[in-house]
Design an enzyme around this catalytic site. Sequence first.
Site, PDB file in Angstrom:
ATOM      1  N   ASP A  37       8.437  11.167 -26.526  1.00  0.00           N
ATOM      2  CA  ASP A  37       8.008  10.840 -25.169  1.00  0.00           C
ATOM      3  C   ASP A  37       6.581  10.305 -25.239  1.00  0.00           C
ATOM      4  O   ASP A  37       5.689  10.994 -25.743  1.00  0.00           O
ATOM      5  CB  ASP A  37       8.089  12.122 -24.328  1.00  0.00           C
ATOM      6  CG  ASP A  37       7.473  11.949 -22.951  1.00  0.00           C
ATOM      7  OD1 ASP A  37       7.322  10.790 -22.505  1.00  0.00           O
ATOM      8  OD2 ASP A  37       7.153  12.982 -22.332  1.00  0.00           O
ATOM      9  N   ASN A  78       4.906   9.009 -22.410  1.00  0.00           N
ATOM     10  CA  ASN A  78       4.171   9.026 -21.134  1.00  0.00           C
ATOM     11  C   ASN A  78       4.174  10.373 -20.421  1.00  0.00           C
ATOM     12  O   ASN A  78       3.836  10.479 -19.252  1.00  0.00           O
ATOM     13  CB  ASN A  78       4.706   7.934 -20.193  1.00  0.00           C
ATOM     14  CG  ASN A  78       6.176   8.154 -19.852  1.00  0.00           C
ATOM     15  OD1 ASN A  78       6.796   9.087 -20.364  1.00  0.00           O
ATOM     16  ND2 ASN A  78       6.727   7.326 -18.995  1.00  0.00           N
ATOM     17  N   ASP A 123       6.523  12.324 -19.341  1.00  0.00           N
ATOM     18  CA  ASP A 123       7.514  12.726 -18.328  1.00  0.00           C
ATOM     19  C   ASP A 123       8.602  13.632 -18.918  1.00  0.00           C
ATOM     20  O   ASP A 123       9.576  13.979 -18.234  1.00  0.00           O
ATOM     21  CB  ASP A 123       8.135  11.508 -17.627  1.00  0.00           C
ATOM     22  CG  ASP A 123       8.965  10.645 -18.577  1.00  0.00           C
ATOM     23  OD1 ASP A 123       9.042  10.969 -19.789  1.00  0.00           O
ATOM     24  OD2 ASP A 123       9.538   9.636 -18.121  1.00  0.00           O
ATOM     25  N   ASP A 134      11.175   7.812 -24.989  1.00  0.00           N
ATOM     26  CA  ASP A 134      11.221   6.436 -24.471  1.00  0.00           C
ATOM     27  C   ASP A 134      11.008   5.411 -25.584  1.00  0.00           C
ATOM     28  O   ASP A 134      10.744   5.782 -26.739  1.00  0.00           O
ATOM     29  CB  ASP A 134      10.182   6.250 -23.350  1.00  0.00           C
ATOM     30  CG  ASP A 134       8.838   6.852 -23.734  1.00  0.00           C
ATOM     31  OD1 ASP A 134       8.429   6.652 -24.891  1.00  0.00           O
ATOM     32  OD2 ASP A 134       8.217   7.552 -22.908  1.00  0.00           O
ATOM     33  N   ASP A 173      23.408   0.179 -28.509  1.00  0.00           N
ATOM     34  CA  ASP A 173      24.733   0.775 -28.318  1.00  0.00           C
ATOM     35  C   ASP A 173      25.448  -0.100 -27.304  1.00  0.00           C
ATOM     36  O   ASP A 173      24.875  -0.443 -26.273  1.00  0.00           O
ATOM     37  CB  ASP A 173      24.554   2.206 -27.771  1.00  0.00           C
ATOM     38  CG  ASP A 173      25.597   3.154 -28.296  1.00  0.00           C
ATOM     39  OD1 ASP A 173      26.790   2.820 -28.161  1.00  0.00           O
ATOM     40  OD2 ASP A 173      25.235   4.222 -28.807  1.00  0.00           O
ATOM     41  N   ASP A 218      30.607   1.605 -28.796  1.00  0.00           N
ATOM     42  CA  ASP A 218      31.092   2.891 -28.307  1.00  0.00           C
ATOM     43  C   ASP A 218      32.563   2.848 -27.907  1.00  0.00           C
ATOM     44  O   ASP A 218      33.007   1.897 -27.253  1.00  0.00           O
ATOM     45  CB  ASP A 218      30.256   3.260 -27.070  1.00  0.00           C
ATOM     46  CG  ASP A 218      30.583   4.634 -26.532  1.00  0.00           C
ATOM     47  OD1 ASP A 218      30.257   5.619 -27.201  1.00  0.00           O
ATOM     48  OD2 ASP A 218      31.185   4.715 -25.433  1.00  0.00           O
ATOM     49  N   GLU A 224      32.733   2.486 -33.284  1.00  0.00           N
ATOM     50  CA  GLU A 224      33.032   3.920 -33.204  1.00  0.00           C
ATOM     51  C   GLU A 224      34.545   4.018 -33.054  1.00  0.00           C
ATOM     52  O   GLU A 224      35.090   3.923 -31.962  1.00  0.00           O
ATOM     53  CB  GLU A 224      32.340   4.567 -32.005  1.00  0.00           C
ATOM     54  CG  GLU A 224      32.470   6.088 -32.057  1.00  0.00           C
ATOM     55  CD  GLU A 224      32.516   6.775 -30.704  1.00  0.00           C
ATOM     56  OE1 GLU A 224      32.362   7.991 -30.671  1.00  0.00           O
ATOM     57  OE2 GLU A 224      32.740   6.110 -29.674  1.00  0.00           O
ATOM     58  N   HIS A 266      24.879  12.261 -32.701  1.00  0.00           N
ATOM     59  CA  HIS A 266      24.523  12.936 -31.443  1.00  0.00           C
ATOM     60  C   HIS A 266      25.705  13.652 -30.802  1.00  0.00           C
ATOM     61  O   HIS A 266      25.546  14.263 -29.750  1.00  0.00           O
ATOM     62  CB  HIS A 266      23.958  11.903 -30.474  1.00  0.00           C
ATOM     63  CG  HIS A 266      24.994  10.899 -30.055  1.00  0.00           C
ATOM     64  ND1 HIS A 266      25.559  10.004 -30.938  1.00  0.00           N
ATOM     65  CD2 HIS A 266      25.604  10.688 -28.876  1.00  0.00           C
ATOM     66  CE1 HIS A 266      26.462   9.282 -30.301  1.00  0.00           C
ATOM     67  NE2 HIS A 266      26.508   9.674 -29.048  1.00  0.00           N
ATOM     68  N   ASP A 267      26.886  13.536 -31.383  1.00  0.00           N
ATOM     69  CA  ASP A 267      28.071  14.194 -30.828  1.00  0.00           C
ATOM     70  C   ASP A 267      28.479  15.413 -31.644  1.00  0.00           C
ATOM     71  O   ASP A 267      29.570  15.963 -31.443  1.00  0.00           O
ATOM     72  CB  ASP A 267      29.259  13.215 -30.801  1.00  0.00           C
ATOM     73  CG  ASP A 267      29.094  12.131 -29.753  1.00  0.00           C
ATOM     74  OD1 ASP A 267      28.429  12.387 -28.735  1.00  0.00           O
ATOM     75  OD2 ASP A 267      29.634  11.022 -29.952  1.00  0.00           O
TER      76      ASP A 267
HETATM   77  C1  NOJ Z   1      31.144   8.309 -27.643  1.00  0.00           C
HETATM   78  C2  NOJ Z   1      29.692   8.651 -27.598  1.00  0.00           C
HETATM   79  O1  NOJ Z   1      29.213   8.847 -28.902  1.00  0.00           O
HETATM   80  C3  NOJ Z   1      29.563   9.880 -26.734  1.00  0.00           C
HETATM   81  O2  NOJ Z   1      28.277  10.429 -26.779  1.00  0.00           O
HETATM   82  C4  NOJ Z   1      29.968   9.491 -25.331  1.00  0.00           C
HETATM   83  O3  NOJ Z   1      29.944  10.649 -24.516  1.00  0.00           O
HETATM   84  C5  NOJ Z   1      31.369   8.880 -25.285  1.00  0.00           C
HETATM   85  N1  NOJ Z   1      31.582   7.929 -26.336  1.00  0.00           N
HETATM   86  C6  NOJ Z   1      31.616   8.178 -23.966  1.00  0.00           C
HETATM   87  O4  NOJ Z   1      30.878   7.001 -23.884  1.00  0.00           O
END
Ligand code: NOJ
Length: 571
Positions: A36, A38, A40, A44, A113, A214, A271, A343-344
């Site tokens: 971050d 700034n 908040d 960013d 993305d 995605d 993906e 991140h998933d």
């Molecule tokens: C895959 C992404 O990696 C995930 O984070 C997202 O929630 C779903 N696609 C829906 O876009």
Amino acid sequence: MAVSQVYLRYAMGIKMNKKWWHNTIGYQIYPKSFQDSNGDGIGDIKGIIQHLDYFKELGINVIWICPVYKSPMVDHGYDISDYEQIDPSFGSNEDLDELILEADKRGIKILMDLVVNHTSDQHEWFQKAMEDLHSKYADYYIIKEGSKGEPPNNWRSIFGGSAWERIGNTNKYYLHIFTKEQPDLNWENKELRELLYDMVNRWLEKGLGGFRIDAISHIKKDFNYKNLPADGKDGLASGWDHFSNVEGIEIFLKELKEKTFNVYECFTIGEVNDVKPEELKRYLGEDGYFSSIFDFCHTNHRVRDKKWVNNPIEMVNELRSLLFSKQEYANGYGLLCNIIENHDLPRAIDRFIPEKYINYYSKTMLGAINFFLKGIPFIYQGQEIGMRDYPKKKIEEFKDPTTYNNYYEHVSRGDLEENVMGKINIETREHSRTPMQWTDNKNAGFSEGIPWFEVNPNFKEINVRKQYNDSKSLLAFYKKMIAVRKRKDLEETFINGETVPKYMESSGVIAYERVRDNQRILVINNCNNASITLELQEDIKDVLLNNYDQIMLDQSDIKIMPFQVVVMEMQ
Ligand code: NOJ
């Protein structure tokens, strides 16, 4: 635009043209939690710019940033309300231009993305569609009649609940395979497809390296909307096969490639889940829909799951087969993107290493487990310093719709609250979304304000600053791994060399050779908490990497210590 020079490679009779991204080390940023600038509390784009030198020093040359477009953030950016604008919480379009430029100066390409399976329900197209169900915008989405007050069918959304949302008081429903705030786009509509291609090209014009794409395997739906036999108490059924890699998707994917990616020679990573190994060739490489796809073969494996808790080595053996099978099928066609985190997913250390065995050796070995396989290694933010899961006590401490859905699903099955939280703390993808741990200062140096998501309290111990100048740190080890992969004299073998599995009879050992012409690089990862002895078939020419100080040799035998990884060039 990157220019590719052509050189020839023959593997299984197939020629691979050299591309600018072939010897890339990728890094994934979850921008909300990266830096971050700034105060908040939200990461960013300017925050990313601040750390470009860090990436340069690590040896990163491609950065994929999760979505930064305008969004109501129901799915933290994967619900886009305006494809042309950067969300103000992340900065401005000018900030993105600056990022591309500054990254370029350091030899780093930015991948954005691309989320085109769905938009946000706040997107102008969807708003207009809802205002007038006879307008052209209504056909940009998938809207069907229900029957007798019920949705068109009983498909379950990937994020839980019905995949259909009723539109006001009408008998019509729109399809959303993720949250109801993420209506699916109707790719059958040509006008819509053209709008999407134009948008993609506008971004590529800015000098992006390409895209991570995605949920792209879902853009084609099987339009037979019959009910399926229910597979849960909710009366719903997983519609997965009816909206994943459905026949006919190839027409859309080829068109997307021809009208956008091909024009720019960009680097694209799909993906794509659940592609059968024998179908990989359709998806990646020169003739595939994408340059590459992520290898997700390990994402369901968790050492804390009942199944593996008492036999983690069985899990390693299963993973080994999956990894090698993917390598075999991709060979000759293209490069997979090799990850252990994103991140998933919960953090890799917590997924793969039994708690009692977590130490410097196991962590470094895990980092190396697929780093030298054929393909492009991607590091997820914080992986390089060994960031860990952050279990919570109460569901309210989480932020993501999928965590809540999973929670309510467990509860509705009658599980006890404390057991449910236990399961959530093993499964939730939010573990990987805690703020990046830069220093041991306030908020781990992530923000001067109140972070949108709580920093993992272990930041005093685990942070970049602490590891930066420590030659025995995980970060230092990642730097070494990257340097080995980029060595000029080894580069061709890492890009093109075949992967030949080795020592398959040794349980818990992931070993392979990368072979090209006369060069052989042997990689041995010992996932056992015990030493093993293996017989070498050739002499060692050079030890390229070792997470122990020594190599224990006895004639042609090599003793590999608990969680040791060695990478050696062989004679
Ligand atoms: C895959 C992404 O990696 C995930 O984070 C997202 O929630 C779903 N696609 C829906 O876009």
